[in-house]
Design an enzyme around this catalytic site. Sequence first.
Site, mmCIF file in Angstrom:
data_model
loop_
_atom_site.group_PDB
_atom_site.id
_atom_site.type_symbol
_atom_site.label_atom_id
_atom_site.label_comp_id
_atom_site.label_asym_id
_atom_site.label_seq_id
_atom_site.Cartn_x
_atom_site.Cartn_y
_atom_site.Cartn_z
ATOM 1 N N PHE A 824 0.991 -26.408 30.250
ATOM 2 C CA PHE A 824 0.049 -27.261 30.293
ATOM 3 C C PHE A 824 0.426 -28.727 30.003
ATOM 4 C CE2 PHE A 824 -2.884 -29.676 27.287
ATOM 5 C CZ PHE A 824 -4.003 -30.039 28.565
ATOM 6 N N HIS A 825 -0.037 -29.467 31.185
ATOM 7 C CA HIS A 825 0.193 -30.811 31.037
ATOM 8 C C HIS A 825 -1.122 -31.636 30.888
ATOM 9 C CE1 HIS A 825 1.431 -35.049 32.038
ATOM 10 N NE2 HIS A 825 2.645 -34.351 32.721
ATOM 11 N N SER A 826 -1.335 -32.462 29.727
ATOM 12 C CA SER A 826 -2.607 -33.059 29.572
ATOM 13 C C SER A 826 -2.525 -34.428 30.471
ATOM 14 C CB SER A 826 -2.803 -33.313 28.086
ATOM 15 O OG SER A 826 -2.036 -34.300 27.583
#
Length: 980
Positions: A824-826
């Site tokens: 995941f990359h916010s």
Amino acid sequence: MASLKTFSISGSSIIKLHTFAALITFLVAALIANYLHYYKITKNSHYAYPNEWFASVSATIGDYYPERNVFHIMIVICSFPRFLLHIMQFFGKHPALALIGFIRTVFCGTFVYITSSDDHDIHDIGMIGYIVLTIPYYILNYKNNDNKSKTKILSHLLFFITLVPLIYLYIQHSVHIKPGAYSTYAYFEWSLILQDVLNDHLYHSSYKNVFFYLGEPQKEPISIKSNDNIDNEQKFLNEKDETPEVVVIEEEETIIITENIIESQQIFSGSFLVSSSIVIQSFLFFTNITGLLCIIWYFPLWWMGISGYEAIILILTGPVVMIVPWIRKYVVSKYSPTIGILLMVGSKFVELPENRLIVVGIACLFNSMGLLNQILSTFNYYQFTLYLLLGLSIFVSLKMYYLSNNPLWPIMNHTNGGWNIRALIVGMLYSVFMTSKPSVPERKINYSTKSFSIVSIVKKIINMIGLGSLFFATHQLLTDPSTIIYWCWEGYKENEKSLLYYPWNCVVALTLLASILVTPFIFKTLNKCKLNLKLVVIMLLTLSTYVLANPSFIEWDKFFFGGLVYYLAIILTYPFIITNLFDPNASIWSTVVLYGLSFFVYILFTLAHIWTVAYAFVPYGYLLRERLPLVLTVLTGCIILSILISPLNNEKISSTIKLTQNINKKTVLLAVTLNLYLILQSYKENDPFKEHLPKSYHSDDDIITAGIWTIHFGLDNDMWASEDKMSRIIKDMELDVVGLLETDTQRSLMGNRDLMQSLAKDLNMYYDYGPGPNKHTWGCILLSKYPIVKSEHHLLPSPVGELAPAIHATLEIDTNKFVDVFVFHSGQEEDPKDRYLQSKYMQKLMGSTPENRGAILLSYLVTDPHKGNYNNYVSEKSGMKDIEPEDYDRWCEYILYKNLQKVGYARLARGDITDTELQVGRFKYMAEDMVMEMGSSQYEYKLLEKPLEHHWRFNDRFLDEGEDGHFYHVLDRPHYYEWM
């Protein structure tokens, strides 16, 4: 010798025999299958009887003995009259119909003999190929037949109308998993079989005067005799062309082109050396322009915004300087190939990124001018188009062979697979050849212009827009076979074939090559059928663009009906657009300006394409935020406009004796052979599992080593491709699972590279690309030593800033031992609302895993430990725990986990690979009953100096000062844990 009695059979009887044999074959197979295996053949992957009650054609004829074998035997008998029909068509002066019919029959044999239970993909390819070729087959059959009737038209239309509910019901079955949908689908499938057989039968009366003879040889042996066809060969032989010149008069402009000049130039440009030089020039052009944009991306990447170096892209419009005669004559004609290739290869020896960018820009200018010079030196529009596209296909195949990197690119050197000395030697030899050969004469056009009309100016502007749009469309989707695959890929499904780069990139490369080679055949066939060439190409462009731009089409539907059809449509477009550059009414000045300024349009589309995802970092980015479908639609619209005003039309095709006149067959054969060799070698060598299936480093202990790394799009600090460096570190740290962020380089401004290919092959790991380049994210990748059972791609809520991508995958670390992994990359620090909504989304997603199953989050969170959104990720709802709660020096990368025993944690300095460290967590798998037994006590640990097992230690080479800039930092040494 005994006299042999003559025997004859009419073509009408042969077609009747085919109809009878085909119907009996399917009927017998259906009766046997339903009598012996009714419940088996009505069962599918989702439902069985009574939810499904009617068997499909595939299940009936291909799944069980004896009906499968009976059908195969009888269909062989049926093939005899079928091939006789194609022979009649061929000798009946309809070779196009015969060839399409023959290929269509082969596709039929493919899906009949290779059933879905044997190989689902090959079966579907055979079925799709058969249906697609049915369109031209029916059209040609009707057009070439004298006995036209409304019955035949209605019968043919009914076949294609039936496809609509057929496709709809298949989607209901496969996507929406609706009970009974497949049985209803089967009704329409069987009706198609019946219609197809009867459609051929409608033409039996047309062959009543065609006979096959068997008997004693005659003085002039005849295998087929037709009373309907008259040989006009002698008539054509007696005709003579007495026209000494061609005069074209348009408005107030008069151009006279003498026939002997046209002929001499066609022959000259059709020679082996000249034709080969065009192919090479095309290869260098596509190599250089893609390489230039790839390194332009490096600068806004490091500046986190517009740096100013991007202005080098304007050099692409530089060929307009060729309006100056002495530049064209004394610089470009002789030395543009030499300067272009030597600067392109020599750029590898320029270390400073800024200087290398300038060198590559100048090289790109000279290569582009070299291509324009070839245009000005060639008279035959199709001849040039073929050589140009063969150069493109070689570029694509070579790039595929080298795992999505071109060894001539300025990001490749001797350390990462680039061609340095070899390329320099070959480049110098080519330069010497180009310099020493006679100058190619320009098109000799005597023009006298009295005035310009508004209409002609508007046409030239449209031509300019069309050419720039076509170049960008080619760059966007045709310069790497994997790009279109990732536009379609949506994640692993259980027990389904996956659409990933291997082996489907080979299919894409073959589609490109085949489209190039069949273009003249398609044009001739459409013209012979009296079908409007422009209309057909426009329809293909429109259809494929609609499928690509529509999010409701995914995976195989988008790939076949969007991607591959788009490939064919773009290739068919080239002759129309290139013809605009061969306008006999245009001056050299006009052609040069049209070509040069077309790159301004190309640049605008390049910026629009990247603006759709980079909207947070560029001026007025919000205007195109997440609007790639709009960009694609406008792009296609511009190309269509240029097609509409192109001088290439049915009349011009008719007046051309051969589209391939004076094409050098040696050049074409050599280019095709090189292409096929590269594609075959790619298929043989690039399988990530060629040697063996992946195996984890500590499989005997159920140890899982997982890492997270933000890799800055695969360019290191010095602007070199960094896949090899990354691969070495991942091996040294013994990562079984790794999440990579900032990976979506399948864009024109990033070279259309696929970072995953070389990593997956070198590391021998399973892989998932994550949300594709049409999803407006910066990308994420999952690599795993464990099989990926299933995966889902997520686009997290981002109302203000950039879209946040995520992968949720289930890995099988051993038989019936599963672990969920999230990559995941916010969003960015500037968008707190986005990051909050994303944290709540991930909280819910991580909390949705099975209660006692282990899970790992490999992430880029942009938060302080124990503050704000951190408490959404690490919470009761998510069930996730921080691998090292006492590590307060974190902001971006985090590793969270649950229901696993943590063994170790390390932070490894990046060296010169990227701008972010590699974080690594080591875990031991816990059985679900142990998780239930331990409860919350499983998260109570004490810190150890050394791990319990010596071989569980992280690599000692990176202790203290480490090596090559990689060392354990922040924590100074790895942390190891034991249950309290």
